[in-house]
Design a protein around this motif. Structure first.
Motif: not given
Length: 316
Positions: A60-67, A29-35, A76-80
């Motif tokens: 709800g990340s805003t850093d683009g890391a999941p994308e 689970v990510t939330y703007s987890s960055g590097d 990798v599968t990304l689910v929002h």
């Protein structure tokens, strides 16, 4: 670091090569987890030789890391998730994307760094313990110290004592009992395991309806372990597998939210297990005490944050 493969209960005999061919997926689970997310995926490649499906449930990340991760890794599968559902809610959403036929699912924070072979060690242990609903590795801090990731389920006394005094009197007996300080690093059943890095048997996870999404953050892993045990499954600590938890990047950014969530979850855990009119005075006392403790902890954290910011500005 020394550890022992001794066990406190007799598991099934060791797995054969055919047994080791278990299907496995990883959910984070990510939330703007960055590097942190990049390192997580990088070290995962050394944790097992088998192909692994990875699902990123993004809150709800805003850093683009999941994308970026989804674009760079075919596995990798990304689910929002559509919003910040918290750890348990986000994890439930991610696991829903995993094929139900996948036997084992890793539940992990994105700030975990895997040790080589760690996931294979967990899968091998799962074969040794056929009633294991959850298996957890040895987790270390960035400085190499061991994090108490395998603990007893807190009862009302130890849980309350730890919640109220753990931060101000670290050597208090209730915290020591809760963290199981005297336990050796042996492979054994425990009360619960840290949800920061956990291998679950899908059948067991589904049998207890997964995480309780009412826990926004913190204590959702304690609750899961307790419900697994009550349903007849084991929570097994596997120190032969290890991972490093960088942790606290979200907590350090938003101490007021995270500390509040921690105290609220501590109350919910005990309140759920002590329902009814008989326990109403106890619940009231616990809620009042935790409310005072939460206010003091948030104030202290915000003061430290302001002091650190001021120090940084002066150095700049």
């Amino acid at each position: 670091m020394a550890y022992s493969m001794a066990v406190t209960s007799e598991p099934e005999s060791r797995a054969t090569a055919d047994d080791a061919a278990a299907s496995v997926a990883v959910v984070t689970v990510t939330y703007s987890s960055g590097d942190y997310l990049r390192r997580f995926l990088q070290t995962l490649k050394t944790a097992t030789d088998r192909p692994v499906q990875v699902v990123i449930a993004d809150n709800g990340s805003t850093d683009g890391a999941p994308e970026r991760a989804a674009a760079e890794h075919d596995s990798v599968t990304l689910v929002h998730t559509g919003g910040n559902l918290g750890y348990g809610g986000g994890m439930n959403r991610g696991i829903a994307e995993v094929d139900p036929d996948v036997e084992f699912v890793v539940l992990s924070n994105p700030d975990i760094e895997w040790s080589p072979g760690a996931l294979d060690e967990l899968l091998a242990a799962a074969r040794r313990w056929p009633r294991a609903g959850a298996l957890g590795p040895l987790i270390t801090e960035p400085d190499g110290t061991v994090y108490p990731s395998a603990r007893r389920v807190p009862d009302l006394v130890s849980g309350t004592g730890h919640a109220l005094l753990g931060a101000v009197w670290k050597s208090n007996p209730w915290t020591a009992a809760y963290r199981d300080h005297d336990a050796e690093l042996t492979e054994r059943p425990v009360g619960w395991l840290s949800g920061s890095c956990l291998l679950v048997r899908r059948a067991a996870f589904d049998a207890v309806d997964g995480f309780d999404a009412r826990y926004f953050m913190f204590m959702e892993d304690v609750d899961l372990g307790d419900r697994l045990a009550k349903a007849g499954w084991l929570n097994v600590f596997v120190p032969a597998a290890s991972a490093m938890h960088a942790k606290s990047h979200s907590v350090s950014r938003h101490p007021e939210r995270m500390i509040a969530a921690h105290h609220d979850s501590a109350y919910r855990f005990q309140a759920d297990r002590h329902p009814g009119a008989r326990w109403a005075p106890v619940r009231w006392g616990l809620k009042s005490g935790l409310a005072v403790r939460k206010k003091l902890a948030v104030s202290a954290a915000l003061r430290r944050q302001r002091a650190d910011a001021s120090h940084t500005e002066q150095e700049g």
